[in-house]
Structures are given as C-alpha cells and as structure tokens.
Design a protein around this motif. Sequence first.
Motif, PDB file in Angstrom:
ATOM      1  N   LEU A  58       0.792  -1.233   0.000  1.00  0.00           N
ATOM      2  CA  LEU A  58       0.000   0.000   0.000  1.00  0.00           C
ATOM      3  C   LEU A  58       0.827   1.287   0.000  1.00  0.00           C
ATOM      4  CD1 LEU A  58      -3.084  -0.780   2.263  1.00  0.00           C
ATOM      5  CD2 LEU A  58      -2.954  -0.616  -0.221  1.00  0.00           C
ATOM      6  N   LEU A  62      -0.044   3.935  -2.914  1.00  0.00           N
ATOM      7  CA  LEU A  62      -0.669   5.229  -2.630  1.00  0.00           C
ATOM      8  C   LEU A  62       0.279   6.383  -2.967  1.00  0.00           C
ATOM      9  CD1 LEU A  62      -2.476   4.486   0.754  1.00  0.00           C
ATOM     10  CD2 LEU A  62      -3.404   4.421  -1.560  1.00  0.00           C
ATOM     11  N   ASP A 123     -11.434   2.642  -1.705  1.00  0.00           N
ATOM     12  CA  ASP A 123     -10.073   2.179  -1.937  1.00  0.00           C
ATOM     13  C   ASP A 123      -9.466   2.838  -3.163  1.00  0.00           C
ATOM     14  OD1 ASP A 123      -8.036  -0.118  -3.004  1.00  0.00           O
ATOM     15  OD2 ASP A 123      -8.237  -0.134  -0.835  1.00  0.00           O
ATOM     16  N   ALA A 124      -8.197   3.249  -3.046  1.00  0.00           N
ATOM     17  CA  ALA A 124      -7.511   3.885  -4.177  1.00  0.00           C
ATOM     18  C   ALA A 124      -7.335   2.924  -5.336  1.00  0.00           C
ATOM     19  CB  ALA A 124      -6.150   4.419  -3.726  1.00  0.00           C
ATOM     20  N   GLU A 144     -10.549  10.058  -6.053  1.00  0.00           N
ATOM     21  CA  GLU A 144      -9.170   9.662  -5.790  1.00  0.00           C
ATOM     22  C   GLU A 144      -8.654  10.315  -4.513  1.00  0.00           C
ATOM     23  OE1 GLU A 144      -6.533  10.354  -9.046  1.00  0.00           O
ATOM     24  OE2 GLU A 144      -5.261   8.688  -8.471  1.00  0.00           O
ATOM     25  N   SER A 147     -10.186   8.462  -1.547  1.00  0.00           N
ATOM     26  CA  SER A 147      -9.625   7.129  -1.330  1.00  0.00           C
ATOM     27  C   SER A 147      -8.187   7.177  -0.828  1.00  0.00           C
ATOM     28  CB  SER A 147      -9.704   6.314  -2.623  1.00  0.00           C
ATOM     29  OG  SER A 147      -8.915   6.906  -3.640  1.00  0.00           O
ATOM     30  N   LEU A 148      -7.470   8.265  -1.125  1.00  0.00           N
ATOM     31  CA  LEU A 148      -6.101   8.388  -0.634  1.00  0.00           C
ATOM     32  C   LEU A 148      -6.052   8.792   0.837  1.00  0.00           C
ATOM     33  CD1 LEU A 148      -4.301  10.182  -3.614  1.00  0.00           C
ATOM     34  CD2 LEU A 148      -3.973   7.829  -2.854  1.00  0.00           C
ATOM     35  N   ASP A 151      -8.100   6.263   4.421  1.00  0.00           N
ATOM     36  CA  ASP A 151      -7.464   5.149   5.123  1.00  0.00           C
ATOM     37  C   ASP A 151      -7.044   5.554   6.527  1.00  0.00           C
ATOM     38  OD1 ASP A 151      -7.745   3.619   2.843  1.00  0.00           O
ATOM     39  OD2 ASP A 151      -5.795   4.204   2.060  1.00  0.00           O
ATOM     40  N   LEU A 232       0.320   5.404   6.036  1.00  0.00           N
ATOM     41  CA  LEU A 232      -0.240   5.544   4.688  1.00  0.00           C
ATOM     42  C   LEU A 232      -0.465   7.009   4.338  1.00  0.00           C
ATOM     43  CD1 LEU A 232      -2.783   2.576   4.585  1.00  0.00           C
ATOM     44  CD2 LEU A 232      -0.428   2.650   3.769  1.00  0.00           C
ATOM     45  N   VAL A 236       1.208   9.306   1.330  1.00  0.00           N
ATOM     46  CA  VAL A 236       0.425  10.170   0.443  1.00  0.00           C
ATOM     47  C   VAL A 236       0.959  11.599   0.485  1.00  0.00           C
ATOM     48  CG1 VAL A 236      -1.846  11.209   0.097  1.00  0.00           C
ATOM     49  CG2 VAL A 236      -1.652   8.758   0.556  1.00  0.00           C
ATOM     50  N   GLU A 266       3.213   0.338 -10.258  1.00  0.00           N
ATOM     51  CA  GLU A 266       1.800   0.473  -9.895  1.00  0.00           C
ATOM     52  C   GLU A 266       0.961  -0.618 -10.553  1.00  0.00           C
ATOM     53  OE1 GLU A 266      -1.435   4.110  -9.492  1.00  0.00           O
ATOM     54  OE2 GLU A 266       0.245   4.271 -10.888  1.00  0.00           O
TER      55      GLU A 266
END
Length: 582
Positions: A58, A62, A123-124, A144, A147-148, A151, A232, A236, A266
């Motif tokens: 992850l 991310l 979810d991303a 986007e 989702s980033l 979390d 996470l 990001v 990715e």
Amino acid sequence: MDLLPALVVGIVVIAISTVLARRLGVAGPLILVAVGLIASLFLPPFAVDPELILVGILPPLLYAAAVRMPAIEFRRDALPITGLAVILVAVSALLLGTLFFFTLPELGFPLAVALGAILSPTDAVATSIVKKLGISPRVVTMLEGESLLNDATALVLLRSAVAAVAAGFSFWGTVGSFAWGVTVAVVIGVVMGMLNLRVRRWIPSVAANTALGFVVPFLAFLPTEHLGGSGLVAAVAAGITTGQGTTRFSTPEQRVSDGINWRTVELLLEGAVFLIMGLELRDIVTATVQKHDGPWIAVGLALAALGIVLVVRTGYVTLIVALQGHRARQRQRERLLDLDERLEAFDADRPAPSGSGRHPLLRRRLQRENPEARRRRVGEVRARITRGLNDLDYYQASPLGWKHGTIIVWAGMRGVVTLAAAQTLPTETPARELLILIAFLVALISLLLQGLSLPFVIRLLRIPAAGDETLSVEEQEELDRELRAAALERLDRPGLLDAQGAPVPEALVAAARERLAGQPRDDLPGPDGLLELRVLLIEAMRERLITLSHEGAFSSAALRHELAVLDADQLSIELRRGPESE
C-alpha cells in the motif's frame, strides 16, 4: 523455489489481464479477481500476511497515485474531499458498528465499531476502475482524493476500537489519537517529500536516482508508524509534495524515468492485490462454513452493511451537491473584481491614500510599507485574486449535478484496505473468520456489483465522456500562446547568455524570434548553433508553467501534457548535441 514460479506466473497473468481488459472493455481488477478465484479451486490453501499488504504494497501504491494527483483540482475541492474522507467514514463506522453490535452481540460495541471502520473506506486501487471510464475530471479527483485520505480515518478508528476492548472506549481519546496520527503523518510526509526532491536533485545518474525514489514511501511510512501516526497518510503526503516539486527540482530524464518505472510498479502492485483477493476467498469461505454452519450469515450481514454504506453515502453526497453555493460564489466574484479594480488604480510609488472605504486592513498595511514592499504586496494580492477568479471559473465550468453525485456514490467501492485491515484483527477476536469473510464479501460484492455496472450507469445517465487525460483544444492553444510569449520575453532580455556564459549571437536571437512569433513552438530552428538557444527557451517555458500552475488558469492535465512535451524537446536536443555536452 516455489516462490519464483509463482511470481513469474503472477506477472504474466497481470500483463495478459491488462491487455484483455482493454480489448474486452472490462476493468482489469475484476478480471484478476475472477482469475484468482478460479485458480484457488485447483491450488492448495493460499494466504498472505496482511502486514505484507499494509506495509509492503500500500505505501508505494498510494505514493504513486499521490504523485500524479492533480493538485490544482485537489486544492479546489479540498473541503468536500476531507468531508468524504473523515466525516463520512466516521459516521459509516458508527452506524455499521451499531448493526453488528445488535446482530453479533458477542463482539461488544468496540469490536463492532472496529468492523465498521474496516468496511467504511473506499479504496484507491478500486478507484482505478473509475478512471478508465471517461468520467468528469472533477469527479475523478474527488474520488481519488477521498480514497487516498480516508485510510487514516479508518485505520485510526480500527486501532482505537481494538485498544478499547482492553482499556475502555474514550471519545476524546479517539479524537486525540486521530489528530495526532494525521498531524504526525502530514509533517513527516511533507518533510520527506521535500528531502526527496532536494537530495535526488544532486544525483546525476538517472538509474540511481529512480532507485532511490522507490524507497521514499517507506522512509515516510516507517518513522510515522513508529510515532503512532498513519504511515499511509505520510506516504500520500510525501507523494503530493514530490509531485508538486518535480517540475522545479527534477531533470527531464528523471521525470521520464520516474513516470515509466512507477507506472510499471503500480501496474504490478495493483494487479497483485486483486489477484491475492481472488486466491484467498475460497479458504476464507471454507473456514467460515465449517465454524458457522454455512456462509449465509456472512452474506446477509455483508449485503446489509453494503446497503447502509450506500444509503449514508447517498445522503452525504446529496448534501455536498446541494451546498455548492452558486449565490455565495457570485458574491465572492464581485468582491474579488472590486478589489482588483482598486489595485489597478493603485500607484505603488505613492503613499497609499488614507480614509475609510472597503478593504481598510489592506489599505493600512500598504500605508506602512515602502514603495518596493508595496509593489511586492500588490503583486501577491493580485496573484491571489487571479487564482480566486480562476477557481470560480472552474466551479462554474465543472458544476456538480445530481448525475455526478450518482457517480460519486456508485463509484465508492471497497478494496484492498478493507481486506488487509480485516486480517489484522486479533486472533482472539470472537467469530474472527466470520468477520473476515464479511469484509471479503463486502469488498467482492462492491467490486463486482458496482464495478461491472458502472459503465451501464454512466450510459444510462448520458454523461458525456471527459476522461482526465482529455485535453481541450482551446485550452491547449491558449497554453501554447502563453509559453511562446514566455520564450519571446526571454529573447527580449538584454545580454542573453548560453549555458557556457557566452553571449548568444544576435542573428540566432532574431531567427528564433521570427520563428516563435509566427509558427508553432516545435518549429524552432534546428541547426547546431541554435541548440543551446532552444534549451534556454525551453527553460523559460518551464518556468512559465510553474507560474501558471500557481495561478490555476489551466488544468493539471494540460500543464502536465505541456511539461511532457517540453521534456521530450529537451531530451531530443541533448541527444543531438551528443554525449560530450553532458
């Protein structure tokens, strides 16, 4: 030795699924889930340590998505994105926790909320399905961004709920943990992103530079987790910081290398998590059937949970769409235009006039400053006014209607974060296999139901295709004119010097000015004598791109496209100049 064949087969399956997805018009993640599920029927029991996903997969995934985040559009919709990522997740977790508390009383309320937190974030990786369907760039950015960031909310709630099983639940303790986790993550992530840009700037080897870039998300993740923050979110934040500074701090070779290599990473990581999802599902179902007399309890609770999530999401997105505030924005435009008119009439070389009137705070501040400081202050205010007016133009050109709201609701799918987080529940958790299966089913049903039907929903709503890579011809032509103007300004500077510090011959300057004034940028003269001059002009255009990105007059997609064109031009020139020029 069994690991190597598995990796080889996995990479081949991911590559073939990507090709098939484009030809069949089906999202690649859905094909991989199906392949994994079918393969699990013929393979021995398969399980992956959830820490491998949370720590090993992850953060880079991310980070790669955050580097490409359209920062201009993200800033403009930061408030609704934050609401989706924080408020919506918290409300959904509490409502789902209430459902599980009454249907599975042996859990207790804290563990019920923990399961609700697991099921709440979008979810991303799942959002990648949306980006291939030609949806409005504004909608894609909101999905986007949500989702980033969501979390952090879900994982902090999960940690707090699990800890509350032993120590007792504390509302303010949970709020404090969340604030600490996000603050530490943002600070470390931004610092790591800035260090990344500056350290890699001094590494000339493109291969070594790219290799160093691969560890950045982990360097942000590990210390943040050690300090109790969300690793996470740190990854990001490091990605967004890196993405914003790459134009200024990276070379064209580095940007091209990073782009290609991160897209490959990715693709493999994204495909791996969906393949793992399909491979693990059979054994999770089998364990639940053995301990709970069939999967029907899990199926019923998963459907109920997914229904609650969609209902709550519908209500919240409806509120966002309803509160766009057209009248408030019109009043804001009038105030900005009024302030701009006053600045146009203002002479920075004379003392600011005294007296009453609108904007007295700005007037008093200007009165205290010398002419040079006043000119600088007026320039800063005018830049903010320009950016504000451009933001209002963006809102007017890309309004959120009920159709866009429907897409935001239906595209909120669950994915790998839900799967990995569910498997981190303590082993002594009551009905642990049942809870994990509920999480798997929610993610699987969400992906299959919403992912497969999303193209049909878009066609039903008759939303015109406008993918985030689609560039307006008018916007592109206007941006080309801006960049040619920047090149002409550089040519008009007295004493123009090349990279070696020697004056550029006037004949070359005149030839370049003639070409720029009447022909497209890529028709600049190409003899060897002009190569150095062309590099100088490309650098001037790149500087103008940085300025335009701050003003917000052009979309991130258009700016990114032009940067890629400039990089390609410069790399082509450097190849023609030969290795001796490096």
